[in-house]
Design a protein around this motif. Structure first.
Motif, mmCIF file in Angstrom:
data_model
loop_
_atom_site.group_PDB
_atom_site.id
_atom_site.type_symbol
_atom_site.label_atom_id
_atom_site.label_comp_id
_atom_site.label_asym_id
_atom_site.label_seq_id
_atom_site.Cartn_x
_atom_site.Cartn_y
_atom_site.Cartn_z
ATOM 1 N N LEU A 16 0.675 -1.177 0.030
ATOM 2 C CA LEU A 16 0.157 0.039 -0.038
ATOM 3 C C LEU A 16 0.781 1.310 0.017
ATOM 4 O O LEU A 16 0.492 2.039 -0.865
ATOM 5 C CB LEU A 16 -1.147 -0.045 1.166
ATOM 6 N N LEU A 17 1.822 1.246 0.968
ATOM 7 C CA LEU A 17 2.877 2.459 1.037
ATOM 8 C C LEU A 17 3.925 2.050 1.662
ATOM 9 O O LEU A 17 3.965 1.849 3.033
ATOM 10 C CB LEU A 17 2.272 3.682 1.918
ATOM 11 N N PRO A 18 5.176 1.809 0.837
ATOM 12 C CA PRO A 18 6.368 1.185 1.246
ATOM 13 C C PRO A 18 7.098 2.483 2.269
ATOM 14 O O PRO A 18 6.807 3.601 1.775
ATOM 15 C CB PRO A 18 7.173 0.969 0.084
ATOM 16 N N SER A 19 7.994 2.225 3.013
ATOM 17 C CA SER A 19 8.841 3.365 3.663
ATOM 18 C C SER A 19 9.784 3.626 2.682
ATOM 19 O O SER A 19 10.002 3.295 1.642
ATOM 20 C CB SER A 19 9.323 2.612 4.712
ATOM 21 N N PRO A 20 10.155 4.841 2.930
ATOM 22 C CA PRO A 20 11.142 5.622 2.206
ATOM 23 C C PRO A 20 12.459 4.938 1.957
ATOM 24 O O PRO A 20 13.189 4.578 1.192
ATOM 25 C CB PRO A 20 11.594 6.726 3.012
ATOM 26 N N LEU A 21 12.630 3.906 3.069
ATOM 27 C CA LEU A 21 14.019 2.954 3.144
ATOM 28 C C LEU A 21 13.713 1.899 2.013
ATOM 29 O O LEU A 21 14.659 1.529 1.351
ATOM 30 C CB LEU A 21 14.085 2.390 4.596
ATOM 31 N N ALA A 22 12.367 1.348 2.150
ATOM 32 C CA ALA A 22 12.184 0.296 0.950
ATOM 33 C C ALA A 22 12.305 0.890 -0.489
ATOM 34 O O ALA A 22 12.812 0.255 -1.335
ATOM 35 C CB ALA A 22 10.898 -0.160 1.284
ATOM 36 N N VAL A 23 11.789 2.112 -0.604
ATOM 37 C CA VAL A 23 11.957 2.999 -2.000
ATOM 38 C C VAL A 23 13.528 2.988 -2.325
ATOM 39 O O VAL A 23 14.111 2.765 -3.430
ATOM 40 C CB VAL A 23 11.116 3.996 -1.989
ATOM 41 N N GLY A 24 14.061 3.424 -1.287
ATOM 42 C CA GLY A 24 15.606 3.529 -1.460
ATOM 43 C C GLY A 24 16.319 2.221 -1.642
ATOM 44 O O GLY A 24 17.260 2.266 -2.710
ATOM 45 N N GLN A 25 15.960 1.241 -1.135
ATOM 46 C CA GLN A 25 16.403 -0.297 -1.521
ATOM 47 C C GLN A 25 16.299 -0.656 -3.027
ATOM 48 O O GLN A 25 17.082 -1.052 -3.784
ATOM 49 C CB GLN A 25 15.866 -0.998 -0.593
ATOM 50 N N ALA A 26 14.927 -0.357 -3.499
ATOM 51 C CA ALA A 26 14.343 -0.625 -4.711
ATOM 52 C C ALA A 26 15.226 0.171 -5.673
ATOM 53 O O ALA A 26 15.614 -0.231 -6.738
ATOM 54 C CB ALA A 26 13.103 -0.194 -4.970
ATOM 55 N N LEU A 27 15.616 1.556 -5.419
ATOM 56 C CA LEU A 27 16.335 2.501 -6.285
ATOM 57 C C LEU A 27 17.822 1.897 -6.482
ATOM 58 O O LEU A 27 18.362 1.719 -7.549
ATOM 59 C CB LEU A 27 16.527 3.813 -5.602
ATOM 60 N N ILE A 28 18.263 1.310 -5.349
ATOM 61 C CA ILE A 28 19.755 0.738 -5.545
ATOM 62 C C ILE A 28 19.668 -0.715 -6.179
ATOM 63 O O ILE A 28 20.394 -0.965 -7.237
ATOM 64 C CB ILE A 28 20.307 0.401 -4.225
ATOM 65 N N GLU A 29 18.839 -1.520 -5.688
ATOM 66 C CA GLU A 29 18.639 -2.905 -6.155
ATOM 67 C C GLU A 29 18.205 -2.960 -7.703
ATOM 68 O O GLU A 29 18.837 -3.695 -8.567
ATOM 69 C CB GLU A 29 17.661 -3.773 -5.595
ATOM 70 N N ARG A 30 17.437 -1.892 -8.219
ATOM 71 C CA ARG A 30 16.890 -1.969 -9.715
ATOM 72 C C ARG A 30 17.443 -1.064 -10.282
ATOM 73 O O ARG A 30 16.991 -0.484 -11.316
ATOM 74 C CB ARG A 30 15.516 -1.929 -9.657
ATOM 75 N N SER A 31 18.672 -0.174 -9.899
ATOM 76 C CA SER A 31 19.198 0.875 -10.786
ATOM 77 C C SER A 31 19.424 0.769 -11.849
ATOM 78 O O SER A 31 19.340 1.381 -12.745
ATOM 79 C CB SER A 31 20.612 1.291 -9.720
#
Length: 256
Positions: free
Chosen positions: A35-50
């Protein structure tokens, strides 16, 4: 440098405040990640799927750049031609307005059929150019019509040719309008490329819109937001490049 920092500080502070509020809301209400991931989860996605997101951002950026160039060539060229004739302007302007008000969703299937179902990238470029066309057309035409009437009469007095009038009077007068039109069209070309890929793309283009759709279908909300971050950065980059070019040209013009 201090001026640049003073200009960048307020939006950065607002962004940090919003991120902190976002993180606090996720923690306080225990919101599920889909529903709404945390900013940390979004940051992790930015790194992992960069790597994937960067590739998609470059694809979307390239299509938006082509759309901007096409809209500038067609819209600006048409505006220059119509600036020589009021009658031609009255005849063509309603058609330009029709292009502006027609929803891109409505014409996407038609464009896709015309260019071929295997040319999704070309369809996206054309559709995005349609979105960015009117600001360029209207801005350039308005600028060309904004020349000082006294100078127009002076050019009449000296028997200036249409080409001389255009190059030496109307284009210099239109420069602020043209640059502002390009700034608006640059943002619209990015928006148009994403929307066009949503409605006309089949996954062949592999831009950011496709990544958003793919992540949404798999409920990977953090990756969706990460793609939106890349999209925002892309729009800011387009806007910043045009703004820097505009400021440089205006300073150079003012120095003369």
């Amino acid at each position: 440098m201090s001026r640049l920092l003073s200009q960048a500080a307020p939006p950065l502070l607002v962004a940090v405040a919003l991120i902190l509020l976002w993180a606090a809301a996720c923690a306080a209400f225990s919101l599920p990640a889909y529903l709404l991931p945390s900013p940390l989860a979004v940051g992790q996605a930015l790194i992992e799927r960069s790597d994937v997101l960067l590739s998609s951002a470059l694809t979307t950026g390239w299509m938006a750049l082509q759309a901007l160039a096409l809209s500038t060539l067609v819209g600006g060229g048409l505006a220059v031609l119509l600036s020589f004739s009021r009658m031609a302007e009255r005849a063509i302007r309603p058609l330009a307005v029709i292009i502006q008000v027609t929803p891109i969703v409505a014409i996407a299937p038609l464009i896709q059929i015309w260019v071929g179902l295997d040319r999704a990238d070309l369809a996206v470029v054309i559709l995005a150019a349609c979105v960015a066309f009117f600001p360029v057309f209207s801005g350039v035409l308005t600028g060309l019509r904004s020349a000082d009437p006294d100078l127009e009469r002076l050019f009449d007095l000296y028997g200036a040719s249409p080409a001389q009038r255009l190059i030496r009077l109307r284009l210099p007068s239109a420069l602020p309008f043209i640059l502002e039109a390009l700034r608006v069209a640059a943002g619209l070309s990015v928006i148009g490329a994403v929307v066009a890929e949503f409605v006309a793309g089949s996954g062949a283009a592999q831009g950011l819109a496709w990544r958003i759709l793919e992540a949404g279908n798999r409920l990977r909300t953090a990756e969706m937001i990460a793609a939106l971050v890349w999209l925002s950065l892309l729009g800011l980059a387009f806007n910043s490049v045009i703004a820097v070019a505009r400021n440089a040209l205006m300073r150079r013009r003012g120095a003369r």
